[in-house]
Write a protein that holds these residues in place. Structure first.
Motif, PDB file in Angstrom:
ATOM      1  N   GLU A 147       0.891  -1.277   0.009  1.00 28.14           N
ATOM      2  CA  GLU A 147      -0.041   0.032  -0.123  1.00 28.14           C
ATOM      3  C   GLU A 147       0.751   1.255   0.006  1.00 28.14           C
ATOM      4  O   GLU A 147       0.293   2.327   0.074  1.00 28.14           O
ATOM      5  CB  GLU A 147      -1.126   0.002   1.160  1.00 28.14           C
ATOM      6  CG  GLU A 147      -1.955  -1.165   1.034  1.00 28.14           C
ATOM      7  CD  GLU A 147      -2.917  -1.141   2.128  1.00 28.14           C
ATOM      8  OE1 GLU A 147      -2.630  -0.466   3.347  1.00 28.14           O
ATOM      9  OE2 GLU A 147      -3.983  -1.891   2.143  1.00 28.14           O
ATOM     10  N   GLY A 148       1.999   1.195  -0.167  1.00 35.06           N
ATOM     11  CA  GLY A 148       3.120   2.434  -0.354  1.00 35.06           C
ATOM     12  C   GLY A 148       3.497   2.854   0.968  1.00 35.06           C
ATOM     13  O   GLY A 148       4.311   3.954   0.917  1.00 35.06           O
ATOM     14  N   ARG A 149       3.265   2.298   2.172  1.00 38.24           N
ATOM     15  CA  ARG A 149       4.082   2.559   3.242  1.00 38.24           C
ATOM     16  C   ARG A 149       5.441   2.388   3.305  1.00 38.24           C
ATOM     17  O   ARG A 149       5.954   1.344   2.967  1.00 38.24           O
ATOM     18  CB  ARG A 149       3.238   2.252   4.409  1.00 38.24           C
ATOM     19  CG  ARG A 149       1.951   2.487   4.631  1.00 38.24           C
ATOM     20  CD  ARG A 149       1.263   1.830   6.065  1.00 38.24           C
ATOM     21  NE  ARG A 149      -0.202   2.599   5.910  1.00 38.24           N
ATOM     22  CZ  ARG A 149      -1.255   1.779   5.392  1.00 38.24           C
ATOM     23  NH1 ARG A 149      -0.759   0.953   4.876  1.00 38.24           N
ATOM     24  NH2 ARG A 149      -2.524   2.693   5.578  1.00 38.24           N
ATOM     25  N   PRO A 150       6.302   3.392   3.960  1.00 44.46           N
ATOM     26  CA  PRO A 150       7.867   3.013   4.110  1.00 44.46           C
ATOM     27  C   PRO A 150       8.056   2.132   4.975  1.00 44.46           C
ATOM     28  O   PRO A 150       7.198   1.844   5.951  1.00 44.46           O
ATOM     29  CB  PRO A 150       8.447   4.367   4.264  1.00 44.46           C
ATOM     30  CG  PRO A 150       7.257   5.115   5.014  1.00 44.46           C
ATOM     31  CD  PRO A 150       6.008   4.761   4.544  1.00 44.46           C
ATOM     32  N   ILE A 151       9.091   1.196   4.659  1.00 46.79           N
ATOM     33  CA  ILE A 151       9.765   0.301   5.540  1.00 46.79           C
ATOM     34  C   ILE A 151      10.869   0.688   6.064  1.00 46.79           C
ATOM     35  O   ILE A 151      11.967   1.089   5.298  1.00 46.79           O
ATOM     36  CB  ILE A 151       9.802  -1.210   5.325  1.00 46.79           C
ATOM     37  CG1 ILE A 151       8.574  -1.835   4.419  1.00 46.79           C
ATOM     38  CG2 ILE A 151      10.398  -2.027   6.002  1.00 46.79           C
ATOM     39  CD1 ILE A 151       8.627  -2.872   3.672  1.00 46.79           C
ATOM     40  N   ARG A 231      -1.162  -7.035   3.426  1.00 44.39           N
ATOM     41  CA  ARG A 231      -2.828  -6.643   2.804  1.00 44.39           C
ATOM     42  C   ARG A 231      -2.688  -6.755   1.308  1.00 44.39           C
ATOM     43  O   ARG A 231      -3.584  -5.954   0.984  1.00 44.39           O
ATOM     44  CB  ARG A 231      -2.799  -5.300   3.406  1.00 44.39           C
ATOM     45  CG  ARG A 231      -3.185  -5.272   4.765  1.00 44.39           C
ATOM     46  CD  ARG A 231      -4.588  -6.047   5.295  1.00 44.39           C
ATOM     47  NE  ARG A 231      -5.677  -5.453   4.475  1.00 44.39           N
ATOM     48  CZ  ARG A 231      -6.755  -6.002   4.469  1.00 44.39           C
ATOM     49  NH1 ARG A 231      -6.954  -7.111   4.873  1.00 44.39           N
ATOM     50  NH2 ARG A 231      -7.822  -5.582   3.604  1.00 44.39           N
ATOM     51  N   ARG A 232      -1.715  -7.604   0.551  1.00 43.72           N
ATOM     52  CA  ARG A 232      -1.801  -7.520  -0.762  1.00 43.72           C
ATOM     53  C   ARG A 232      -3.033  -8.626  -1.182  1.00 43.72           C
ATOM     54  O   ARG A 232      -2.982  -9.628  -0.729  1.00 43.72           O
ATOM     55  CB  ARG A 232      -0.808  -7.993  -1.245  1.00 43.72           C
ATOM     56  CG  ARG A 232      -0.646  -8.249  -2.767  1.00 43.72           C
ATOM     57  CD  ARG A 232       0.744  -8.589  -3.434  1.00 43.72           C
ATOM     58  NE  ARG A 232       0.975  -9.871  -2.788  1.00 43.72           N
ATOM     59  CZ  ARG A 232       0.693 -11.072  -3.494  1.00 43.72           C
ATOM     60  NH1 ARG A 232      -0.196 -10.917  -4.498  1.00 43.72           N
ATOM     61  NH2 ARG A 232       0.972 -12.348  -3.112  1.00 43.72           N
ATOM     62  N   PRO A 233      -3.785  -8.020  -1.991  1.00 43.41           N
ATOM     63  CA  PRO A 233      -5.103  -9.204  -2.476  1.00 43.41           C
ATOM     64  C   PRO A 233      -4.261 -10.205  -3.246  1.00 43.41           C
ATOM     65  O   PRO A 233      -3.301 -10.159  -4.027  1.00 43.41           O
ATOM     66  CB  PRO A 233      -5.688  -8.325  -3.501  1.00 43.41           C
ATOM     67  CG  PRO A 233      -5.420  -6.927  -3.280  1.00 43.41           C
ATOM     68  CD  PRO A 233      -4.221  -6.629  -2.417  1.00 43.41           C
ATOM     69  N   ASN A 234      -4.494 -11.437  -2.726  1.00 39.80           N
ATOM     70  CA  ASN A 234      -3.689 -12.580  -3.289  1.00 39.80           C
ATOM     71  C   ASN A 234      -4.486 -13.354  -4.324  1.00 39.80           C
ATOM     72  O   ASN A 234      -3.756 -14.549  -4.679  1.00 39.80           O
ATOM     73  CB  ASN A 234      -3.600 -13.558  -2.045  1.00 39.80           C
ATOM     74  CG  ASN A 234      -4.468 -14.250  -1.452  1.00 39.80           C
ATOM     75  OD1 ASN A 234      -5.557 -14.255  -2.110  1.00 39.80           O
ATOM     76  ND2 ASN A 234      -4.699 -14.274  -0.061  1.00 39.80           N
TER      77      ASN A 234
END
Length: 421
Positions: A147-151, A231-234
């Motif tokens: 979802e684009g959040r930084p790690i 949370r990736r649609p699998n």
């Protein structure tokens, strides 16, 4: 015109509120502990979730073990009858799950501390503050989530030529105590006046990735406290709609998919993916670890909940052990000896496939088997099951203290064993 503008803004606000999911509640949900004695009971117990809406909290391994199960009010009598018919003994360990969750409510506006659990934004703001204040910290974004959040990563290095210890947290979203403990340790390394902690920062480099699964973590705060995966649609669906997420600690490419409970069910909590190394979060972590010179990182420690274990490689087998397993056992024993002195918490240590359950594709096994890091482990934090994944926030500091004491002993023993040579 002004009226139209106001109406438009109100419509947008209403739409935003309508789209914001409300957090699931668990009023009067009970947590059962079922004691499965033999293989016959085990095989029938495995089928329960196919017929009754329950939430099994951890993987089902072998017999002669207990398993914790969340059951809502509508299914409690049926569940109890099933257990009675199977002659499976049980006890209710949590009468009202929501009441327990409310004991660790999150204050969105509270500054970073280790007395309460915090949202991702507070954790990341604290990391930013530390990075700005200390020039011996190297802070990076090692990648981004689905979802684009930084790690984020923090590397603490005060002297050239040191070997490094890597700490990894919250690859499983619901295990809030994981990132709380990792940030507690990082805070001690940065800000403690304790002479031993200061020595550890002078003689070793520390690499900390406190939040491997930011999407899942945010989801546990905003929507579903019991969420485990990313949370990736699998790509799969069931009767409730699209299925989301991969258990990222089952997706590393080391004996991937060789063993594990329900790792092939794409809509369950432990789905390991259709193939290994599919998740951008763990690819970012792997690339980050691989960016360092071989032999630099000498210890890799992943923090999880719960059970109070120091789990060593391997996870995929209970009969195969690493070449230096005896050495790792001595180091793990040192951690347990150090941790117990703080508050009496007993940590059991040994190969995860032997002590816990057989499962493939975990980070610690990849770090050992692929990267050749000579000491790797999973630290399963408090407790042994009274609160489980829902450890009240008033225990965060105690967990941090006992783990820090264990870590001091572990590093000393690892040094004696030549791990850092």
């Amino acid at each position: 015109m002004k009226v139209q503008l106001v109406l438009a803004l109100l419509s947008l606000a209403a739409l935003a509120n309508a789209r914001k999911p409300s957090a699931a509640r668990y009023d009067n949900f009970k947590v059962y502990r079922a004691f499965v004695e033999d293989n016959e009971q085990l095989e029938e117990f495995k089928k329960v979730h196919q017929h009754i809406q329950v939430h099994i909290l951890h993987e089902i391994g072998g017999p002669n073990r207990s398993y914790d199960v969340i059951v809502g009010p509508l299914f409690q009598k049926v569940f109890e009858k099933v257990l009675h018919d199977l002659e499976v003994k049980y006890e209710i360990i949590v009468e009202d799950l929501q009441a327990l969750l409310d004991e660790s409510s999150v204050d969105e506006d509270a500054p970073m501390d280790w007395e309460t659990y915090h949202p991702l934004s507070t954790i990341y703001d604290w990391l930013d503050d530390q990075c700005a204040e200390h020039d011996y910290l190297e802070c990076k974004v090692i990648g981004h989530s689905h979802e684009g959040r930084p790690i984020r990563s923090v590397k603490l290095s005060k002297r050239e030529g040191n070997k490094a210890i890597l700490l990894e947290g919250n690859i499983h979203a619901m295990e809030w105590i994981s990132s709380a403990t990792v940030t507690f340790i990082l805070n001690q390394l940065i800000n403690s006046k304790d002479a031993e902690m200061q020595r550890l920062t002078e003689e070793y480099d520390w690499i900390v990735v406190p939040m491997v699964n930011p999407d899942g973590f945010v989801y546990t705060h905003e929507v579903e406290r019991l969420w485990r995966k990313n949370r990736r649609p699998n790509g799969y669906t069931n009767t409730s709609g699209p299925c989301f997420g991969i258990d990222m600690n089952r997706n590393f490419d080391f004996h991937w998919s060789g063993a594990g409970w329900n790792i092939e069910d794409p809509c369950d909590h432990w789905f390991g993916g259709d193939e290994p190394n599919t998740e951008r979060e763990i690819l970012a972590l792997q690339d980050f670890v691989s960016s360092f010179q071989d032999g630099y990182i000498r210890a890799y420690m992943a923090f999880h909940a719960y059970g109070q274990y120091v789990l060593l490689p391997y996870g995929h087998s209970n009969t195969e052990f690493p070449p230096n397993y005896d050495q790792m056992m001595r180091i793990a024993a040192a951690f347990a000896d150090g941790a117990v002195d703080a508050y009496g918490s007993v940590f059991t240590y040994g190969a995860s496939g032997l002590l816990n359950y057989v499962v493939s594709g975990a980070a610690k096994d990849w770090a050992y088997g692929v990267k050749g890091i000579p000491f790797t482990c999973t630290i399963e934090l408090r407790d042994k099951g009274t609160f489980g994944f829902f450890l009240p926030s008033n225990q965060i500091t105690e967990v941090g203290v006992e783990v820090t004491e264990g870590l001091k002993s572990l590093v000393a023993k690892a040094d004696d064993e030549g791990i850092f040579d």
